[in-house]
Design an enzyme around this catalytic site. Structure first.
Site, mmCIF file in Angstrom:
data_model
loop_
_atom_site.group_PDB
_atom_site.id
_atom_site.type_symbol
_atom_site.label_atom_id
_atom_site.label_comp_id
_atom_site.label_asym_id
_atom_site.label_seq_id
_atom_site.Cartn_x
_atom_site.Cartn_y
_atom_site.Cartn_z
ATOM 1 N N ASP A 16 43.851 39.396 55.982
ATOM 2 C CA ASP A 16 44.649 39.244 54.762
ATOM 3 C C ASP A 16 43.693 38.792 53.660
ATOM 4 O OD1 ASP A 16 46.204 38.420 52.667
ATOM 5 O OD2 ASP A 16 47.684 37.363 53.888
ATOM 6 N N LYS A 54 46.447 40.312 44.940
ATOM 7 C CA LYS A 54 46.263 39.458 43.763
ATOM 8 C C LYS A 54 45.303 40.027 42.711
ATOM 9 C CE LYS A 54 47.882 34.992 45.302
ATOM 10 N NZ LYS A 54 48.248 34.960 46.711
ATOM 11 N N PHE A 58 49.037 31.596 54.978
ATOM 12 C CA PHE A 58 50.063 32.074 54.051
ATOM 13 C C PHE A 58 49.938 33.579 53.927
ATOM 14 C CE2 PHE A 58 51.741 33.307 49.906
ATOM 15 C CZ PHE A 58 53.009 32.756 49.985
HETATM 16 C C1 LIG Z 1 49.407 35.226 47.496
HETATM 17 C C2 LIG Z 1 49.184 35.622 48.896
HETATM 18 C C3 LIG Z 1 50.088 36.467 49.587
HETATM 19 C C4 LIG Z 1 51.402 36.893 48.993
HETATM 20 O O1 LIG Z 1 51.253 37.718 47.892
HETATM 21 P P1 LIG Z 1 52.544 38.077 46.996
HETATM 22 O O2 LIG Z 1 52.011 39.088 46.032
HETATM 23 O O3 LIG Z 1 53.020 36.816 46.363
HETATM 24 O O4 LIG Z 1 53.563 38.647 47.918
HETATM 25 C C5 LIG Z 1 49.759 36.863 50.874
HETATM 26 N N1 LIG Z 1 48.617 36.463 51.458
HETATM 27 C C6 LIG Z 1 47.731 35.669 50.841
HETATM 28 C C7 LIG Z 1 46.473 35.286 51.536
HETATM 29 C C8 LIG Z 1 47.995 35.205 49.542
HETATM 30 O O5 LIG Z 1 47.128 34.385 48.944
#
Ligand SMILES: *Cc1c(COP(=O)(O)O)cnc(C)c1O
Length: 401
Positions: free
Chosen positions: A223, A252, A138
């Site tokens: 990420d 986050k 994700f």
């Molecule tokens: C939550 C998340 C995102 C997306 O972040 P947003 O602030 O909602 O755009 C991207 N990568 C990972 C691993 C995430 O957990």
């Protein structure tokens, strides 16, 4: 207005993009949130792994209050002190040499992909633009990031997707190697798949990827939007592995709830960005940066937070493994630090709703996984309390056959 009326109005005026629980929250302190009717909840969602220091942490609150009185926004036509201080702190405590600020995780990943594409093809170079990503990953909800993410349910209805992403199974270095072509320029993965169901890869996965990237001249993009800022018991999850990436994204936990994203890179890669290459109007604004700086300082201050995260993570996993002996519905308990998943043989949403009834907020991900991501300041008593609630919920479920 009564709670029901607030919910009716929300449904009338908001687009229906979320399957929300019928709860209107109005206050938070530490590990607790309170509904507008005054009910207290132990919060093991923490804004989806965002409020790492708990709700309304005094240091962050004071930093935001002070900054709101001085200067909230300026644009990036000028320098500001909080943005420079935050960039310096992130560089000091990471592999990176340079930082770009934006407002969310998806946006940070967009910046990472743009930087990698630009850095991989200086003028006259062969056309290298493909990034290898993983099934179950994700990376956010923009068009490019749903194209990058390995979850068909995010993509359905939004085709055509953006080209340039190739998906391979997670935790499989050989699959990445097989997918490399003349067009490949980067590998992008989460150190632990969060939304994908708290999937913790093999210990040498990242090292294997680093090695592969070095041999083939590829960028390793991590990420760390969910794993970063202490969530796994280190400031960044790559620190568990002994390797460093070329590019890393954060969001986050970075502002403890104040929206901010960041993309960090080594100088070798970062120098591909020149004035005009990329921008964000709100990116790194003084208010968000003041919040993030206070967050980083509070996490790094005395080592307590990271140490507590590791110890409480172990306690939570141990507690849940205890329940696994009792309830066959528990498939697996897995996690790193306080990013913990309880994988069930049944859909997780009903369990999540039952936990809420009993005053514990947890969240369902990947259909059958209960994700537990409490603030990193959670106490032993609170960990035990959460395990006891889940115990009671599973016992009641069993009773209903
Ligand atoms: C939550 C998340 C995102 C997306 O972040 P947003 O602030 O909602 O755009 C991207 N990568 C990972 C691993 C995430 O957990």
């Amino acid at each position: 207005m009564a709670t029901e009326e607030w919910i009716e109005d929300a449904q009338r005026y908001l687009m229906h993009t979320y399957a929300r629980f019928p709860l209107v929250l109005s206050k938070g302190r530490g590990t607790r949130v309170y509904s507008r009717d005054g009910r207290e909840y132990l919060d093991f969602v923490a804004g989806v792994a965002v409020n790492n220091l708990g709700h309304c942490h005094p240091k962050v609150t004071v930093a935001v209050q002070k900054q709101a009185q001085r200067l909230v926004h300026t644009s990036n036509l000028y320098y500001t002190e909080p943005q420079t201080l935050l960039a310096k702190a992130l560089v000091t405590h990471s592999f990176a040499d340079k930082v770009f600020f934006c407002n969310s995780g998806a946006e940070a990943n967009e910046a990472a992909v743009k930087l990698a594409r630009k850095a991989a093809r200086p003028a006259g170079a062969a056309d290298r633009y493909e990034i290898i990503t993983t099934a179950g990953s994700f990376h956010g909800r923009t068009l490019a990031m749903i194209s990058a993410s390995g979850q068909p349910k995010l993509q359905a209805g939004y085709e055509p997707l953006l080209p340039g992403f190739v998906s391979v199974p997670y935790d499989d270095v050989a699959a990445v190697e097989k997918a490399i072509t003349a067009k490949t320029m980067a590998v992008m993965v989460e150190p632990v798949q969060g939304e994908g169901g708290v999937r913790v890869p093999n210990r040498d996965y990242l090292r294997g990827l680093r090695d592969l990237c070095d041999r083939h001249g590829l960028f390793l993009v991590l990420d760390e939007v969910q794993t970063g800022i202490g969530r796994t018991g280190r400031l960044f999850a790559y620190e568990h592995t002994g390797i460093t990436p070329d590019i890393m994204t954060l969001a986050k936990g970075l502002g403890n709830g104040v929206p901010i994203g960041a993309m960090l890179a080594t100088e070798r890669v970062a120098k591909a960005f020149t004035p005009g290459s990329h921008a964000a109007t709100f990116g790194g604004n003084p208010l968000a940066c003041a919040a993030a700086l206070a967050t980083l300082e509070a996490i790094l201050d005395d080592g307590y937070v990271l140490d507590n995260c590791r110890r409480m993570g172990e306690r939570l996993v141990q507690g849940l493994r205890g329940l696994q002996q009792k309830y066959p519905v528990i498939n697996e308990v897995r996690g790193l630090g306080l990013l913990v998943g309880l994988a069930l043989t049944v859909p997780a949403r009903e369990i999540v709703a039952q936990c809420m009834q009993r005053g514990l907020l947890v969240n369902a991900t990947a259909e059958s996984v209960v994700r537990l991501v409490p603030p990193l300041i959670v106490t032993e008593e609170e960990i035990d309390q959460a395990v006891a609630v889940i115990d009671a919920v599973l016992a009641a479920q069993e009773g209903h056959g």
